[in-house]
Design an enzyme around this catalytic site. Structure first.
Site, PDB file in Angstrom:
ATOM      1  N   GLU A 382     -49.595  23.087 -10.906  1.00 17.37           N
ATOM      2  CA  GLU A 382     -50.846  22.587 -11.480  1.00 17.37           C
ATOM      3  C   GLU A 382     -51.482  23.572 -12.460  1.00 17.37           C
ATOM      4  OE1 GLU A 382     -52.001  19.718 -11.435  1.00 17.37           O
ATOM      5  OE2 GLU A 382     -51.503  18.678  -9.571  1.00 17.37           O
ATOM      6  N   GLU A 458     -44.385  17.108  -4.020  1.00 15.03           N
ATOM      7  CA  GLU A 458     -45.414  16.844  -3.009  1.00 15.03           C
ATOM      8  C   GLU A 458     -45.448  15.342  -2.801  1.00 15.03           C
ATOM      9  OE1 GLU A 458     -49.273  18.610  -3.959  1.00 15.03           O
ATOM     10  OE2 GLU A 458     -48.277  20.391  -4.750  1.00 15.03           O
TER      11      GLU A 458
HETATM   12  C1  IPT Z   1     -52.115  18.772  -5.283  1.00 13.52           C
HETATM   13  C2  IPT Z   1     -51.908  20.265  -5.281  1.00 13.52           C
HETATM   14  O1  IPT Z   1     -50.717  20.606  -5.944  1.00 13.52           O
HETATM   15  C3  IPT Z   1     -51.863  20.823  -3.910  1.00 13.52           C
HETATM   16  O2  IPT Z   1     -51.955  22.220  -4.010  1.00 13.52           O
HETATM   17  C4  IPT Z   1     -52.983  20.292  -3.071  1.00 13.52           C
HETATM   18  O3  IPT Z   1     -54.190  20.703  -3.630  1.00 13.52           O
HETATM   19  C5  IPT Z   1     -52.954  18.791  -3.065  1.00 13.52           C
HETATM   20  O4  IPT Z   1     -53.050  18.317  -4.373  1.00 13.52           O
HETATM   21  C6  IPT Z   1     -54.130  18.207  -2.309  1.00 13.52           C
HETATM   22  O5  IPT Z   1     -54.155  18.623  -0.999  1.00 13.52           O
HETATM   23  S1  IPT Z   1     -52.726  18.384  -6.877  1.00 13.52           S
HETATM   24  C7  IPT Z   1     -53.502  16.832  -6.824  1.00 13.52           C
HETATM   25  C8  IPT Z   1     -54.325  16.670  -8.064  1.00 13.52           C
HETATM   26  C9  IPT Z   1     -52.518  15.745  -6.765  1.00 13.52           C
END
Ligand code: IPT
Length: 969
Positions: A382, A458
């Site tokens: 990010e 993720e």
């Molecule tokens: C995503 C991040 O990469 C991760 O670090 C964490 O913050 C997660 O979200 C939320 O728990 S970024 C998000 C804008 C999809």
């Protein structure tokens, strides 16, 4: 090596200007300072407080400047150099300091460092003295580098990884790079070790003796390294009188024909994102905790880790090499706080920051390049996209062509080798799997990206109760060769262990330390609690990730080997047959040693047909196959279950009919009236149907046999919102449900009685259930009839008006006396399960107390639901109580507080047991989804407002009534 970890002197100043002058001098008087352990995160030791923000910087965005109020921690250590310490060169190494520091040895400034999760080394040989030496380190919480370290976690300054002094003999190796390739066809490994000075390689295991470094050495055949079979060979490299011990794993990583392969075999990443956090120590993670994390991962069928979002403590990668995990090693880089500002002045695209980006990448690659577990380099997380990512990728590719490069923020895949997304919906992953995603404007880039393997770096945000929809993702990963799995967000709840003034423990989250700007419980989004207790989400993930499939087929069952390289010879298979949840037969199952990807169909023998089952018990018959480790592995003992599956075998009806429990012998409410007919009559102010007594004014059931209800069964549509209800669905643009539900008023429904109509053997109660201020309503009809010992309830619900969204739940709620806290049921269990998270719940007979049914989510919310229940008994210590039978099934929750109390609670200690047990019997609950960050509930798991019918039977149990096949309580 001399470890400098231990008790140091510490002083915290609120700003750089306020920090004590002259503190680096060896004779500075620090006797008034307190002691602080190193490594440590100082706010965890009473100096300042932790603070949590997710995306936003907790300081004005004015790069590269940081606030004048910059907590500055001075650390001093006086240490004795051992008498036998070799003269000559020496290196001082700090493995992690958050975020910026200056170091002095014996009053000489060594230099400064940034890059919190990266090592910094200083040449200190000429500065060391015999006897007493004084090391001083001044750490600033904020620095220009903080702009590059905006990861979603607590802000925790400190020297949080080890500090060590290393003697460096003349002529010894400064840098070593192990290349250990594996050729699948020949089975031969090629070992090429690069060193900065000439050195010799030895390995008895590999038959290498005194070979010079630099040359490729063919060895083997060798056993290759993989996450499934992490074979390591001991190798030593000798130069300058120093012998360096290496553990070498042979493997070749390559993208071949659009797939990520290791040793020529495509891999499916069953992964999690892991942050480093400890509930008492903060960023310091002791070795045992690290090991616990990895053992838990292995035991839950996880085979991959993304080190979100920074390189881990070095020892973690040693453990990954040893235990076997595929690792995506991620650089310490995130500038997410620029996103809310439209990425204005984002360092990623500003050449002034180029060297800082490169420096971080270099330090990670150079530190971790010799770990076989690391198969992918990630440029960070990010940070938008910019030229500086190009610098990082170019350098990495030339330094280490042996590993593909990952960075999710590079949407066009200009700089990377893998196509990666976060939180893409199932539908999107399906399109990507078919290589049918929407095209990029640039045709060349589009063609390049379309040819790449795809991973979800993720997905399945594990915040609170959830995630739902895991198995649907896994089906996509297994269907499409391009989809090579992903990493669930995230491993761990980062809760800080706290106690209330009266000593009750709880875990704190954002805002609990008075932070003016914070993101609440978004830091509580893991598969394990802060103390590493597995959540139901992790148990579900283990079932979804199971490396062996056991599935029902029309004629029997299919066993599928889902390993990438292993056959099934390390596993043992056992079967059991249960009728109504009671075991009636069992044995070993012989399964051929299937190779990776192979499957076999096993027909059921005639011996396991319901007709062949005999015994005292009748009812539903299930075959359960368990797959366990045949022998102990470094990460689990023999007998550890890696997979299971069930095959429904139908109803066993040949046995004698189950006796219906007799009506209570001495019923408080019905004493003396048992000879009367079951026709409905009003007696002593109550309306009676069979063993049931109703309030004639509103038709509520007040008693059944000996059971007096705190409140009788009444329609309920409310659940304490889960995090996935509370937050907006990010990827599918859906609206969050909770505000909508509260606006409608689902948490404050009123029940207007339309009609209480007793007839012979039957009571029909009609109500209109509706919230204030709207014309929406649910018209409810309760039809009560006697079933001899108990009561049957047929519930019909008819919606009125235009409902704007789905319901959280649909069913009835009742309250029973607190002592009915022993629960036994036949249905899915043993753990909680919801319609889109029930792969881990098998059909069986289970026992728990009401307290054991609760999942204490750090942020309280709906939990503990048991799905597909056939029958449920709630009894007291005498065995008396209530049996609820589904017609055919229901879901239930039972807790010592109401949904409203659960809804109001902000921490676990806000919940206190009341005088009743509140029981919800659900026709259905809405799925969990992953809407707190990602797609909401899949359409098939929604609970739309629609006409519905629901039938159950309630029976009062006198003391010591046993279920068929069981001893009485
Ligand atoms: C995503 C991040 O990469 C991760 O670090 C964490 O913050 C997660 O979200 C939320 O728990 S970024 C998000 C804008 C999809």
């Amino acid at each position: 090596m001399l470890s400098l970890d231990g008790q140091w002197r510490f002083h915290l100043a609120p700003s750089v200007a306020a920090a004590p002058a002259g503190m680096a001098a060896p004779d500075f008087d620090d006797s008034a300072w307190g002691l602080l352990p190193v490594p440590s995160s100082w706010p965890m030791h009473g100096h300042g407080r932790p603070a949590y923000t997710n995306v936003r910087y907790p300081f004005p965005v004015d790069p590269p400047h940081v606030p004048t109020e910059n907590p500055t921690g001075d650390h001093r250590l006086a240490f004795e150099l051992p008498a036998d310490w070799p003269a000559g060169a020496a290196v001082l190494r700090l493995d992690g300091v958050d975020s910026c520091f200056v170091a002095w040895l014996n009053g000489h400034e060594l230099g400064w460092g940034t890059g919190s999760r990266l090592p910094t080394e200083f040449d200190v040989g000429p500065l060391l003295r015999a006897g007493r030496n004084v090391l001083a380190v001044r750490v600033h919480q904020w620095s220009a580098a903080s702009y590059l370290e905006d990861q979603d976690m607590w802000w925790l300054p400190g020297i949080f990884r080890q500090v060590a002094l290393l003697a460096r003999p003349a002529g010894a190796v400064d840098d070593i790079f192990v290349h250990a390739d594996y050729d699948r066809r020949s089975g031969i490994g090629t070992l090429r070790i690069e060193t900065d000075v000439p050195a010799l390689v030895n390995s008895a295991e590999l038959g290498v003796s005194g070979q010079p470094t630099g040359e490729p050495l063919p060895v083997g055949p060798v056993r290759p390294w993989s996450a499934e079979q992490p074979t390591l060979y001991d190798v030593t490299v000798t130069a300058g009188g120093e012998r360096i011990a290496l553990r070498v794993g042979f493997r070749t990583v390559a993208v071949v024909d659009g797939q990520l392969t290791v040793n020529g075999v495509p891999v499916l990443l069953r992964g999690v994102n892991r942050h480093e956090f400890h509930p008492e120590l903060g960023r310091v993670v002791p070795a045992e905790t690290m090991r616990t994390d990895l053992l838990l991962m292995k035991r839950h069928n996880i085979n991959a880790v993304r080190t979100s979002h920074y390189p881990p403590t070095p020892a973690f990668l040693d453990l990954c090499d040893e235990l076997g995990l595929w690792v995506v090693d991620e650089c310490d880089l995130e500038t997410h706080g620029f996103e809310p500002l439209g990425w204005r002045r984002n360092p990623s695209d500003d050449p002034q920051w180029g060297e800082a980006y490169l420096d971080r990448m270099r330090r990670m690659v150079e530190r971790d390049k010799n770990h076989p577990s690391v198969i992918v380099w990630s440029l960070g997380n990010e940070a938008g996209i910019g030229v500086n990512h190009g610098l990082m990728a170019d350098w990495t590719r030339s330094r280490d062509p042996g590993r593909p490069i990952h960075y999710e923020g590079d949407h066009e895949c200009r700089y990377v080798d893998l196509y990666s997304r976060m939180y893409a919906s199932h539908a999107e992953v399906d399109a990507i799997g078919r290589r049918a995603e929407p095209p990029l404007p640039d045709a060349t880039l589009d063609a390049r990206r379309r040819a790449m393997p795809f991973i979800l770096c993720e997905y399945a945000h594990a915040m609170g109760n959830g995630p739902g929809g895991l198995s649907e993702y896994q089906e996509l990963f297994e269907r499409y060769p391009r989809c090579q799995g992903g990493f669930v967000w995230e491993w761990l709840d980062h809760g800080v262990r706290q106690r209330t003034p009266d000593g009750r423990e709880y875990f704190a989250y954002g805002g609990d330390f008075g932070e003016p700007l914070h993101d609440g419980n978004f830091v509580i989004d893991g598969l394990v609690r802060p103390d590493r207790t597995p959540s139901p989400g992790l148990v579900e993930l283990a079932a979804v990730f199971a490396p062996v499939g056991v599935d029902a087929t029309p004629t029997g069952l299919r066993i599928t080997n889902r390993y990438a390289v292993s056959d099934l010879s390390h596993l043992a298979f056992g079967w059991t047959i249960e009728v109504d949840g009671q075991p009636v037969a069992g044995g070993d199952l012989v399964v051929p040693p299937l190779g990776p990807g192979e499957a076999v169909d096993l027909p059921l023998s005639a011996a396991v047909t319901p007709a062949a089952m005999s015994g005292a018990v009748a009812g539903e018959c299930w075959l359960t196959v368990r797959v366990v480790l045949a022998e102990s592995q470094p990460w689990a003992a023999a007998g550890h279950e890696v997979a299971w599956g069930q095959v429904p075998l139908g109803e066993v009806t040949s046995s004698p009919q189950v006796a219906v429990p007799a009506p209570p012998a001495r019923s408080r409410l019905s004493a003396g009236r048992r000879d009367q007919s079951t026709a409905a009559r009003v007696r002593a102010g109550l309306l009676r149907i069979g063993a049931g007594h109703f309030d004639p004014s509103d038709g509520t059931l007040v008693g059944l046999g000996d059971v007096a209800f705190g409140s009788g069964p009444r329609l309920d549509v409310w659940r304490a919102p889960i995090d996935n209800d509370r937050f907006g669905a990010h990827a599918d643009g859906g609206t969050p449900m909770e505000p909508l539900w509260r606006a409608i008023g689902l948490d404050r429904m009123s029940h207007r009685v339309l009609d209480v109509a007793p007839e012979a053997d039957r009571l029909t109660v009609r109500t209109r259930v509706a919230p204030a201020a709207t014309d929406l309503a649910l018209l409810v009809s309760y039809a009560w009839t006697s079933s001899g010992a108990g009561l049957r309830l047929a519930l019909d619900v008819l919606p009125e008006g235009e409902w704007p969204g789905p319901l959280p739940r649909l069913g009835v709620r009742l309250a029973v006396p607190a002592e009915l806290d022993r629960v036994r049921w036949f249905g899915r269990g043993p753990g909680e399960a919801y319609v889109d998270s029930m792969r881990a719940a098998r059909v069986g007979r289970f026992t728990a107390t009401v307290d054991e049914l609760q999942t204490p989510y750090v942020f309280p919310q709906e939990n503990g639901h048991r799905i597909d229940t056939r029958w449920l008994r709630m009894t007291s210590s005498t065995g008396a109580g209530l049996r609820i039978t589904g017609r055919p099934t229901f879901g239930f929750t039972a807790r010592r507080w109401s949904s409203s109390e659960l809804d109001r609670a902000r921490h676990t200690h806000d919940l206190a047991a009341g005088t009743e047990v509140v029981v919800n019997l659900d026709l259905a609950q809405r799925g969990l989804g992953s809407g707190s960050c990602g797609p909401g509930v899949l359409p098939q798991h929604e609970l739309p407002v629609a006409p519905a019918s629901f039938q159950i039977e309630l029976t009062a149990l006198p003391a010591t009534t046993a279920e068929p096949g069981e001893q009485p309580d």
